[in-house]
Structure formats: C-alpha cells, structure tokens
Write a protein that holds these residues in place. Sequence first.
Motif, PDB file in Angstrom:
ATOM      1  N   ILE B 195       0.859  -1.171   0.000  1.00 40.99           N
ATOM      2  CA  ILE B 195       0.000   0.000   0.000  1.00 40.99           C
ATOM      3  C   ILE B 195       0.901   1.227   0.000  1.00 40.99           C
ATOM      4  O   ILE B 195       1.739   1.378   0.896  1.00 40.99           O
ATOM      5  CB  ILE B 195      -0.917   0.010   1.229  1.00 40.99           C
ATOM      6  N   TYR B 209      -2.647   1.672   9.291  1.00 47.55           N
ATOM      7  CA  TYR B 209      -2.401   1.619   7.862  1.00 47.55           C
ATOM      8  C   TYR B 209      -2.922   0.302   7.302  1.00 47.55           C
ATOM      9  O   TYR B 209      -2.729  -0.752   7.912  1.00 47.55           O
ATOM     10  CB  TYR B 209      -0.897   1.708   7.626  1.00 47.55           C
ATOM     11  N   LYS B 211      -3.024  -3.112   5.240  1.00 47.59           N
ATOM     12  CA  LYS B 211      -1.973  -4.087   5.018  1.00 47.59           C
ATOM     13  C   LYS B 211      -2.321  -4.923   3.794  1.00 47.59           C
ATOM     14  O   LYS B 211      -3.475  -5.292   3.585  1.00 47.59           O
ATOM     15  CB  LYS B 211      -1.851  -5.002   6.238  1.00 47.59           C
ATOM     16  N   GLU B 213      -1.319  -8.370   1.537  1.00 50.18           N
ATOM     17  CA  GLU B 213      -0.604  -9.643   1.583  1.00 50.18           C
ATOM     18  C   GLU B 213      -1.016 -10.527   0.423  1.00 50.18           C
ATOM     19  O   GLU B 213      -2.121 -10.406  -0.103  1.00 50.18           O
ATOM     20  CB  GLU B 213      -0.912 -10.393   2.883  1.00 50.18           C
ATOM     21  N   SER B 222      -6.108  -5.858   4.371  1.00 47.12           N
ATOM     22  CA  SER B 222      -6.674  -5.754   5.710  1.00 47.12           C
ATOM     23  C   SER B 222      -6.669  -4.287   6.113  1.00 47.12           C
ATOM     24  O   SER B 222      -5.687  -3.582   5.898  1.00 47.12           O
ATOM     25  CB  SER B 222      -5.863  -6.572   6.709  1.00 47.12           C
TER      26      SER B 222
END
Lengths: 536, 365
Positions: B195, B209, B211, B213, B222
């Motif tokens: 991001i 912030y 996330k 993955e 997330s």
Amino acid sequence: MFGCLDRKDLKKYNAYTMAEMLLVMAIIAVVMLSLPKATKKMFRMESVRSNHARYECYWENNVLKQYTVTETLGGGAVKDGPVVASTRSGYDDVCVFNPPDNTPYIILHAVGGGGGGVEVYDTLQGKETNTALAYFNKEETDLWPDWFSSSGVQNFAFTTSNSAADNYHKKVKDIKYYEADSIYNSQSVRYRPSGSAGTLKSLFFPNLPAGARLIMMPGKGGAVGSARSQTVSLSGGAGARTVVRLLYSGADLASCKSKTKTTDNDCNNGCCDLIVAEGGKGGDTLTHDGARIDSKQSVMLTGGQPRDYDISNYSSVMEKQSGFSMVLANDSDVEDLQTHVDSRAGNGGNGGNQYVTDTAGDIIYELNDYDGIIGGGMVYGTKWKTLSQEVSPNIYANSHCTHGSVSGTVWAKRRGYCIPAFSVCFIGNIKLTPGTIPGMACNDATKCASFELDFSGSTPNVIPKSGATGNYRYCQYDTTNQGISCEEKVTSGTTHHCTATAVGSQGHKCASGATPENNKVCKARAGGDGAVVILW
Amino acid sequence: MVKISSKKGFSLFEAALVMLIAAVFIVVMASVFPHKPKPKAQAEAHGRFECYYVGNSLKYRTVVQGNVGSEQTSNASDALGKYCEFVPSRFARYLIIDAVGGGSGGAGSGSVQSMGGSAGVFSSSFFATPMTSYRLYPGKGGAVDHNTDASAGGTTYVVGYKDASNRETLMEVLGGSFLGSLATSNVDDIDSCRITKTTSLEYYNCGSYPKCELINDKIEISYCRRQDVYRTVPYDFHIRPGDSEDKKLDTIGDNKCTTRTSELNKWVYRDISVWRDWKKSPVFNYGNPNPCPTDANLNDMDKPSLFTMELLMKVPDTITNAGEDSDMYTFVKAMHYGGNIVTVKPGNGGALNSAGSAGAVVVMW
C-alpha cells in the motif's frame, strides 16, 4: 563251466547280494534326492534389483550433513553417516552423492531456504470492551466474522435489534427471525508477517549418466527481521536457493561448486545445473511515503485465539509450509530409517505475534421466535431459544469457548419489540402522537403493558412500570418506528462463555503457547533451511 | 572259472560307508553353494522417448540403451492439437514422464515493459503401471508480447490410453506467462504488493495503515473499517480473455482500476470496491475516459478511494532479456541428451522481440 554257477556256489564268491545291492541303491537314491536341492540353489538367479535407499543432504545447526540409509532384503536398514561435509557457509558447502549402480530409478526432491519472519519489540494495548452489534446488522452482512457467516445463520431471516420493529409490524408467521446480541471483550492483536516458503522441486529420472555425480548446495533459511520499535522499514532475510548439479567424470569439483549459475559452456565441460529451487522471501513491513505501516491488527473475541474468529486473517503470521515434509519418510518405526532432515525444511518462519488470554467475556446468541405472536405483547410473549439449538454445525466447534449457562445478569439490547398501539390510543378523536398531550402516557394493557410514555418533554420518555423496572433499562422511544427499545435482562437465554486462563500478569500469550518476553514480543522464526532428498 | 573275489577291494560295508559320507557332504553343500558370490546384477534396460517441436513440425525420437533412433515427424492431430504417439515397451516396469509447457513470448515493440518471457511450467511424474499407449501434446511457444494474451505459452498435455475408448488426461502443464503482463499472469507471478497511499481520514483507517498480503492465491487487503471492525478483503486475480490490460485485476466488485507504470513490472491499483461495505450501492463515476479514482480521490468522501496499491511482479534471477530457461531445458542439457530436444530449448521463455519455445515431453523408463 564258465557262466554257469550253481546257487549254492555264490556263497563261494565275494559278490553283492540282492540286499546289499538294494542298500547301495537306497544310498544312491538319497544322494540323488539331495542333488536337486543343491543344484537348484547353486544356479538360482538372485534378484538383480538394488536395495531401496534414501540419501539426505541437510543443514543441522549450521553444519551441512549428508546421510544415507539403505534397506536390507531381510528388513531393517543399514545407515551410513551422518557425515560432516563442512562447517563453512554458503556455496563452499556441498554434499556429494555417488549414485549406486543398477538403480531402477532415482527420485530427487529439493527445497530452497525459507524466508525469515519479522518481529518488533513493542507493547500491546490493553483489552477493550466492544459490542459486536455492527457485525450482525443485516444491512452489513459482509461485516460478519467469517466464522459466524459460515455458521448457517445467513440461511435464515436474520434480524437485529435495530430492525426488529419492522418485523414486528410485519407480524409474519411461520418465519423465524433471529436476533443476536453480542457482548464481549476484545483485544487488538498485533502480529507481523511471516516469511514465504522456499520453492519445492521434484525430479524423476531412470539413471544418471555414467560416471556422473550429484553435488548439492542446500540454501540457508532467511534470518529474522527484528527491531526495537517499528519506525523503519523492516523485513526478514530471504532464503537462499538450493542448487543441485551434475558433475561428470573428469570435471573439477572445486570449480563446479564455486559457480553461482552454470553456463552452457560449463555444462559442456561437465558441470551442469540440474535443479534450482529458489528461496523464500522474508516477511516485509515496509514503510512507504513516510507513513508508518504498522503491523496488522485484529480484533479477537475473548479467550480464543485470533485465528478462531478470523475477523482478520491470522494466517499471515503463521509459519508457511514448504511441503517438503511430505517427502520425508519420518513415520518409520525403525530408528535408522527415520529422516534426519528437519521437518521445517524450506518453511517460511512465522512472524512475531501476541494476544491476550486472560480476558473473559460472554457471547450471547438467542433465537427470537416470532411465530404465533399476534399484535405484539412481545415483552411477555416472546419465546426465546438459544441459537445453538437451531443452528448446525455448532458455531463453537472451532473455538476454545465452551457452552455455558446464564451467569449473573446479562443485558441484551432490543429495540422496537414493544410498539405502543397508537391506533387505539386515542382520546376522543385525538391521536396520541409524541408531544401532543403532555403528561399523557400510552398505556395499552395488551400491547405495552410494561411501559408508560411520558410526552412532557420534547422527546418521549419511556418509563418501565412497576414490575418491569428490574428487567429493562435504557429504554428509549423511536419516533421513526414508533417503538420502544430497551436493554432487557436476559434470564432465559443461554450464555456462552469464552474464557481462558491468564498467562502472566497481563495475560499475553504467543501463538506457539509460550509466554512472551516481558509481555512484549513473541519471537519470530528464521526460515527453514533448504535440503535435498534422493530416493532410489 | 573266474574268481571274482579279491582280498584288496573294499568291502561292501566300506563302500556303503563312503557313499553315506559323500551323501552327507552333498547335503551339507546344498546349504553352502547359495553363499557363493551372486552373479553381478545386470543394468536396467533404460530408454526414453522425446517429443518436441522443431519450428512448426512435431518431432519424436527414441533412445534405448544408448542407441539413438532417428528423428521422426508426427503429423497426427486431434482436438488437442498435434501429438506424438508413444507405445511403451511391454518390459517397461514404470514410466517417468517429464513435461513442460510452452514458454511465453518476450516483449515486443508494443509492450510497455522490456524483458524476456518466462519459462513454461515443468512437471515430472512417475507412473508405476504403464498404460497401453500415450499421446503427447507439447504446447506451442507464446508469440512476441504486444500486451495480448497471445504471448502466453501453450499448455502441454499427456493423455494415456488403456484401450481405444478408455483414455485419461494424465498431465496438464501450463505454459509460461510474460511476467510484465497481467494478461498472462496470476497471483503466483506477483512478488509482493504494498500500500503506497491511503486515505488519512478516520472514516476508514482508524489511525492504522492498511496491510496488503499475498495469501492463498489471493491478494488480501486488511484495514480498519471503523474502530471496532477490522476487515480482510480477498481480491481474486482473474484473467478474462478479451479484457484490455487495465482490466485484468478483478476485485471483489467489478472495479478494474489497474494501470501499468513505466517501471519494470510495477502495476498500480486504486481501490474503490471496499466502499461496498460503507455505502450500500456505490456507483462512482470518475469521468471518462478513466472510470477509476486517482490519488486525489483518496480523501474525497464523495468519490473516494481507500488506497493505492502497487503490485510488483516477480522477476526471478533466472529471467533476463534472453528469456527464462525452463527446468526441462536445464534437465535435458544437464543429462547430455543431445539432439534437437536440447537444441530447441523446450519451454524456454522468448528473448526480447522473440517468441517463446514450444513445450516438450520426455518419457523415460
């Protein structure tokens, strides 16, 4: 006379009698009978198959080792090793495998080193108390925790306290409406990402070229990325690639093992890459554009592990499996046959993680069966059932929670289940509407017998009457839905408790079950080292 | 008269005793003979069958015990394409089949990126019980990449026949994908995501912030939805033939807001789809020709974007402007097989401005 002997004359000569001849023949027969047994054994072809065996090249405490175990025809095994090849690191370390003659086939599995996880030495925030009502609002079903969505509830008409009034107005029969209230303590869980697993490659071939050997250079796993606080970009170390090479007769071992990658010319000279299994990546918590990317946070319900509830994906912290353990023969009862390769070979190391286990909370799920409710009276007419009685599978099956019973007082928020019947609350031709007649309460005995409405103020005030006082609180009047909402003391519903034993003064716990260091950090792990296994 | 008696001979008892002892010896030797050295084991009768393309011509060759057969041309074809017919020896105790898909094409003049193509997938399988016959369909190499799906390498198939009417697809090995193109990529081709920008308002991020993955073949984002709600949204990575390049990343909605950058293998995606859990029916139109948000929309609550995400495609060390070598090519070269199976570099990714190599199948026993 020659050739003409009298019977009695036989005794005069030393010749064999019939009995003697029979004895000789019997002995000869014994000899003949024994001969086939001997000759057949002498010339019987033995099996030409080589014994099955396994060769392993692996890291053990930063020492590269190789190990061979061979089956015996009578069962069991003959082991050879372990042999310490080198204690140096990097490509100076090699295993050398001389393939036996006459192997029917060769199977080669190689895995690169796994990436390392990330950990940050940081404190956790304290536990919080929240409600989960937002998750269960039917308008936001996508906010439901996955474990709850999969419980089968969505197959029913599911309502919450916010919309129960609508359902009441509908007065629908033969349809069950569920109402769920959830009260729980939560803990924001911080955890850092794991490394990724090394690449696993497998190769079958019937035999190796004559005189060729295999040299193997298993890659090391990546190191843990660790920091006191996350103010900078942080990542775990990358796993190194695992390389398997063919070394032909006459080629120089020292020269071959020193190459990072072989060229066509190298191969023509007898040094050829056969398998290259890449290493995994390290966990990564990069910082971008000056913004701090903190570790992932998750809200867990009380007591269980975050992954049980999956509001956020807990898998990012877990060790990543390379799959190499699937090719290891570690289930043998024979000691010598058991593998020496670490079961973590090639795995991506887990990230640091923490969560709290000493909080205790109640999760309440109740079924509000509106069947047969006519015209309201729901305060006393509602039938309550526990959700777990209606829903299968058991939504607690994968959690650490246990079914419990009502303990103490639990307040469940409900709105709109009592609707003053304004249609009948008239004084003359004046319809009772909020503020119309100050001081006058709607007191319909059949529908809202438990409450009075005080319209003396700008907002109608809901007053539980005597007898209901102890059972309702925070009553409000919803002008939009013209309904009363309260929190009701739940005494007939089953309360499910999720509790866990406190660990340490603050109850922090690691995913591994260990107690975190000073309640601050659960260790990340380095990536699993690469390895090579050869079977024939 | 002949006198047959002799005082110098053995008596019958003596002769019988000797024979008896001899018999004992023979019986004992019966258990001794087997312990003599075994005959030296004979080598297995190994061989292999190679099926590969030379240009557009499908070739095959058989090598048994080092005896190299002549290269033949196969013109047989069916719905799956051209194939080599292989009938295993009845003495074959097992079969090993190695297959590689076609390599993808290298970047061409129409490609934003500049790099070689990736190799086809390689698969090595062991079959303990050979079937009656096999049809081997090597996938073709991908064309030069001009941001089209045609740059992907073809799939290689191996079909086994128990009899004329009883067939089974034993292997299906994908071709390579040009790593600079989303058109032929999948999640496995993404090295990492991150991001890079996010709205700073409290509406979404709660001071934390988002996330990003790569998990389970999905891109998972997330983020904090609000203070008591954290969410993980899995993004599928769909490839749709005919989609233009900027629509290759399919999210949980129908938003396809991914654009290439001038940097090698970097893609930028701006998200709007998660607004579905904020607004019930968000219909955002950022204007033509670009229907997707920009960074300027990050804090625009009327036309918002939650974040800007970069996707960094894998560029393994093994891929260069010359294209990536396949595991099949590495294998046949290392084994010194020689012949065209090595020369054609089966499954290799194409170099810049070059097509990828076709796939191949090698059957061994």
